[in-house]
Enzyme design. Structure first.
Site, PDB file in Angstrom:
ATOM      1  N   GLY A 123       0.813  -1.215   0.000  1.00 24.64           N
ATOM      2  CA  GLY A 123       0.000   0.000   0.000  1.00 24.64           C
ATOM      3  C   GLY A 123       0.844   1.262   0.000  1.00 24.64           C
ATOM      4  N   ARG A 149       0.356  -5.493  -5.162  1.00 24.74           N
ATOM      5  CA  ARG A 149       0.344  -6.529  -4.128  1.00 24.74           C
ATOM      6  C   ARG A 149       0.446  -7.861  -4.849  1.00 24.74           C
ATOM      7  NH1 ARG A 149      -1.714  -4.049   0.734  1.00 24.74           N
ATOM      8  NH2 ARG A 149      -2.820  -2.137   0.208  1.00 24.74           N
ATOM      9  N   GLU A 203       4.709  -5.576   5.969  1.00 21.76           N
ATOM     10  CA  GLU A 203       4.846  -6.919   6.500  1.00 21.76           C
ATOM     11  C   GLU A 203       4.843  -7.971   5.382  1.00 21.76           C
ATOM     12  OE1 GLU A 203       1.619  -8.706   8.114  1.00 21.76           O
ATOM     13  OE2 GLU A 203       2.797 -10.155   9.263  1.00 21.76           O
ATOM     14  N   GLY A 204       3.886  -7.883   4.465  1.00 17.22           N
ATOM     15  CA  GLY A 204       3.823  -8.863   3.378  1.00 17.22           C
ATOM     16  C   GLY A 204       5.080  -8.840   2.526  1.00 17.22           C
ATOM     17  N   THR A 205       5.534  -7.633   2.218  1.00 17.75           N
ATOM     18  CA  THR A 205       6.733  -7.474   1.394  1.00 17.75           C
ATOM     19  C   THR A 205       7.961  -8.067   2.082  1.00 17.75           C
ATOM     20  OG1 THR A 205       5.787  -5.417   0.572  1.00 17.75           O
ATOM     21  CG2 THR A 205       8.142  -5.755   0.200  1.00 17.75           C
ATOM     22  N   ILE A 243       2.343   2.663   7.316  1.00 14.46           N
ATOM     23  CA  ILE A 243       1.716   3.777   8.027  1.00 14.46           C
ATOM     24  C   ILE A 243       1.135   3.290   9.349  1.00 14.46           C
ATOM     25  CG2 ILE A 243       1.123   5.064   5.923  1.00 14.46           C
ATOM     26  CD1 ILE A 243      -1.834   4.213   6.602  1.00 14.46           C
ATOM     27  N   ASP A 244       0.941   1.978   9.485  1.00 15.32           N
ATOM     28  CA  ASP A 244       0.263   1.429  10.663  1.00 15.32           C
ATOM     29  C   ASP A 244       1.173   1.259  11.870  1.00 15.32           C
ATOM     30  OD1 ASP A 244      -2.181   1.238   9.404  1.00 15.32           O
ATOM     31  OD2 ASP A 244      -1.824  -0.789   8.669  1.00 15.32           O
ATOM     32  N   ARG A 303     -22.392  17.604  19.793  1.00 13.02           N
ATOM     33  CA  ARG A 303     -22.417  16.340  19.104  1.00 13.02           C
ATOM     34  C   ARG A 303     -21.373  15.380  19.625  1.00 13.02           C
ATOM     35  NH1 ARG A 303     -22.436  18.011  12.856  1.00 13.02           N
ATOM     36  NH2 ARG A 303     -24.668  18.297  12.723  1.00 13.02           N
ATOM     37  N   ARG A 346     -22.225  11.442  14.954  1.00 14.06           N
ATOM     38  CA  ARG A 346     -21.916  11.429  13.516  1.00 14.06           C
ATOM     39  C   ARG A 346     -20.599  10.714  13.263  1.00 14.06           C
ATOM     40  NH1 ARG A 346     -26.082  11.974  12.661  1.00 14.06           N
ATOM     41  NH2 ARG A 346     -27.395  13.612  11.818  1.00 14.06           N
TER      42      ARG A 346
END
Lengths: 341, 341, 341, 341
Positions: free
Chosen positions: A10, A72, A103-105, A126-127, A162, A266
């Site tokens: 990503g 990906r 991680e996947g990479t 980014i996570d 709100r 909201r």
């Protein structure tokens, strides 16, 4: 040396800064040649690449995205392609491949490294969920974007009495929610690591209103879920159209809170804005340092590793260690954030 | 417990976030009472303070400056005031004092701590020059502001075929120059730790123009100086009016480069903009964590220490260690940055 | 004079700047007294107010929201309250009421003005849909926030070869979509004023991909609708929970485009971020000027009017004229934007 | 048609947006050919240009500077080059030239137009000093940058009990000072149009401190001057090095105020940051519209004119009218701003 670089997974602010730094260090300081594979592992498997000289990386330091493109690739697909990749590495005379990814990479990188290819990884996410590094580039930008949005939302919530439920990125870990929530002074932070009790949340928010406060901001990771049995919840796999993306946690939570509190609630879903655009200064510096040290590592013959930030130093850690498990928000960090509720 | 808090020294984004965090953690979670001394040590010496409850710190998390005010007190003055301070601590029934400040403040904190007062420091500096902590809040904001300015200046320099000499903060250390210069892709970075050779600099910039580039950006710390003998230089103590502030290094350097290169060179002095305004998300999180851990420390009876960031953890280090020496830019970090020249 | 001020309707950056300006001009320059009604017309009907002196408006110029609070009052409710309002105006000795609000507020203002109350309106709308004024404050901020988001999204779309459908505010008019779309270089802009043909849109986007472009950005007003018969469309009144808000135009359009193009298409809904937070410099100046001229108007005995920007001048227009009809995007402006497709 | 475009004069955010818009409208919608002259009028005189197709203007909408480069050409030089220019126009088969520039550029444009060349100007100025148009692109960006800096400086001034004298651009007109000062709530605004009385200023600031306020912000145009006899003042032509740029009005004023008030006063000179970098959304929209209408104008055979914003419409005004005199801050606008003092 001849070095190949690729970006996979990503989008993440800072990818271009790494590419630029690799080229600068390798070409200017070592006299290396650098090529860039297109669209991640796909480029390696299909031998689709272009030469990267100084001109090719001019002006990209502050630009979001990746000039190399990304994709990906299924691990199974890559597994079947190991020999193809090895062949291309030999044909191209590559001394090193520097994949930049999450991680996947990095798992794919380990696979190829275990098969004997000269791989040196650079982590991106980014996570903030990659273990073995204090942090990677991209996270600070995501937190910054989320915090700026929260700053803006606060005044509206206040003026209109709100509850705002703001959904930020983080499927498996709550780091973005934790940091942006702390930075913006959110009144509750919900993360995947700790299933939430919706009644507890409703009580916290309700007490704020009873105390005369006019609004509340709840930050919730997209992957946060209620504790079993506390609320009806569809985990978002499908909606009536067979699409998963339209009833996320913020939407459901806002309806639930509205009913329990009798106050307008909201949802706001920040979405892809968090992973695009120009990186923060922090991420540019870190990405630049990662690129620099990646080149040093391959010149020193260190393979099967990835760059990592430890304190203020860049070091190398084995890919095996890095992909062993996700880095989740530890209980103590969550406790720190609770004090701001 | 009864806790006193104060802010001392130059402005630094994140001060209010620490104050707010101390109050939240102490009052909400521990049932403590918190008072804030006005205008730094002066408030302690003159027993000038106000109570800080939750309302007092409402809405200040993202606000620059300090709601308590600040001042610079001469160490000698403070030394003569130790007994007065002790008296006020006793009269007010304080169990702990949390001073938030830079090097000077922490030295003063050590002085009072050595005299037996219950002191727990929180480090702040936009300059990143405090040893024993990876970084403190304020630095990331300063670097961010400087980088945004550099991003803007680049397009102008390019369109007008100019050298821009951009002076950033840093009297004794070059951290802001190093990070903002790396983040913005500056073509030369001059820091106080390494006196520069003006001819070398002129050559670097000149080669860029020869290579067909249309501009160059030089980032220089306000405290950077030329290597002895390489250029006429007044270190800025006085100008014709007896004021020191009008002929800084950027001004002199731009004239010098203009002459040597025959290209238009313009100084830009970013100044106080770097130390004011809303803190970045990074600084707000760090400041909030420092405040939280400061309260924990005093509840655990840890005094004579300061909070510090080590990797991702907040720990405590002795004040003695923290003020021993300035944290300067190490040679390796400078080498990393050179690769971007 | 004694002047009452109130803010009514949805949040809009610049409300506080108007309040502050009214107080500065009235109190400092004319020696007037100013009171602020709480929560819009409700405050007038219930005689709920507070005094506004210089201190009360200190530091609010750049702050989003409204220090007076806001609410939406049903016209019928207000109609029944005219005599009550008149009574309060007399009891409080008010010489003028300055309501700050959008179309609904200005209609209410006209109602009270027609009944003989001394009303001078100030228009606000992020949507830019109020006729008789070139623009009002709030719009520039909304466009700026949307444009910054679009800038960020572009790099992600490009790196991942995607269509992004970005939904911005605008139920009845397409001004925010038009301006942010032009500012960010969107490849298609869909507005309520012109029902779109989904096949035409699909063709435009498809041609971009055929021409080798890797992404497309479509900006769509929340109130945009497909031309009848070109696509299945639920206008969002209800979803399976009986809530209207979860299947907006961006969601439906992204599914539709994905099917027609065979490309990944993702919706992003910017939401409330567009109407909150600190106003842009443009909006602060305009809001300040409106406040100033509102006070001048009431001192000159001009009632039943509202302030308006005409070119660079602030003038007064009759409320009747202002609420006659919505200001929609004229065909020529849409044509200008098309050239960027 | 064959259209030549050029940018001339100082940098101004939005130049690239105009170039892009001209190319889009001309090439895509009319099938024209567009060429861009390098470095302003110089490119026309030396026939130095390149072809501008859609790819050439890809990704430049939000980029500061000008892809064509710029330069300042002496009018006398240009006067001598009219025949050369005419020759190149004929050789290149140009049907129109669209120069984008400020007052000097438009005067040159008029000169060539009077000599019979097919000229259609586009006004640019960050200073907002071109008559006959409500505003041009670049000004909003400059005001935005200055306002953001002022926002940051306010908190520092407040925490340290200081007067800050902030110098913004504007040699002949005070528009940037007026707007940024109003937007940031400055306590005094000094413009070239009204020589200031330093004692009066000192009194205003002094009264603030007497009233218990802790700081003051003075915004001053670089071209502002004291009323004759009220203060020693060197108008900055030369300093001891024969350079003009180091003793501007902010520097001198801060020393003067420090002496008169006995309060710390600090100058901040914002400098070139105001004229570089990515344009605001407002400026991008205006620049894009100017480009669009410039192409329409030349297709309609309108020459010797320039595009202008009048209210919300783009119209054409004769170059003669536009360059007749500078647009200065009228007294009424200054009066409006005074109310915020």
């Amino acid at each position: 040396m001849r070095i190949g670089v690729l970006t996979s997974g990503g989008d993440c602010p800072g990818l271009n800064a790494v590419i630029r730094s690799v080229v600068h260090r390798a070409v200017v300081d070592h006299g290396d040649e650098v090529i860039g594979f297109h669209d991640g592992w796909k480029g390696l498997l299909e031998c689709d690449y272009r030469k990267l000289d100084l001109d090719a990386v001019g002006g990209i330091l502050a630009r979001g995205g990746t000039i190399l493109g990304s994709s990906r690739v299924q691990p199974a697909h890559l597994r079947g392609g190991v020999e193809r990749a090895r062949g291309h590495v030999q044909d191209l005379g590559l001394d090193a491949i520097i994949p930049i990814g999450g991680e996947g990479t990095l798992k794919a990188a380990k696979l190829l490294s275990d098969a004997g290819l000269p791989i040196l990884g650079v982590p991106k996410t980014i996570d903030n969920d990659i273990a073995s590094t204090d942090v990677t580039f991209g996270f600070d930008t995501a937190v910054t974007v989320a915090t700026e949005a929260l700053d803006r939302l606060k005044t509206t919530a206040e003026s209109h009495q709100r509850v705002l439920i703001v959904e930020v990125m983080g499927r498996h870990t709550g780091w973005i929610a934790l940091h942006s929530g702390m930075a913006a002074g959110a009144h509750a932070i919900l993360v995947p690591e700790r299933p939430f009790d919706v009644q507890e949340l409703s009580d916290v928010v309700g007490k704020r209103f009873e105390a005369g406060k006019k609004f509340a901001i709840v930050v919730v990771s997209e992957g946060a879920k209620p504790r079993a049995g506390t609320m009806d919840f569809t985990s978002g796999e499908t909606d009536i159209y067979g699409h998963e993306r339209f009833t996320g946690v913020a939407n459901q939570l806002s309806m639930e809170l509205e009913e329990r509190l009798g106050k307008e609630a909201r949802p706001v879903i920040l979405g892809h804005v968090q992973r695009g655009g120009t990186p923060t200064a922090y991420d540019r510096v870190l990405a630049t340092r990662f690129g620099w040290h990646a080149v040093e590592a391959v010149h020193n013959g260190h393979f099967g590793m990835m760059t990592a930030l430890r304190g203020t130093e860049i070091s190398l850690v084995p890919l095996a260690e890095a992909v062993e498990q996700l880095k989740t928000v530890p209980a103590e960090r969550y406790t720190e954030a609770e004090c701001v509720l």
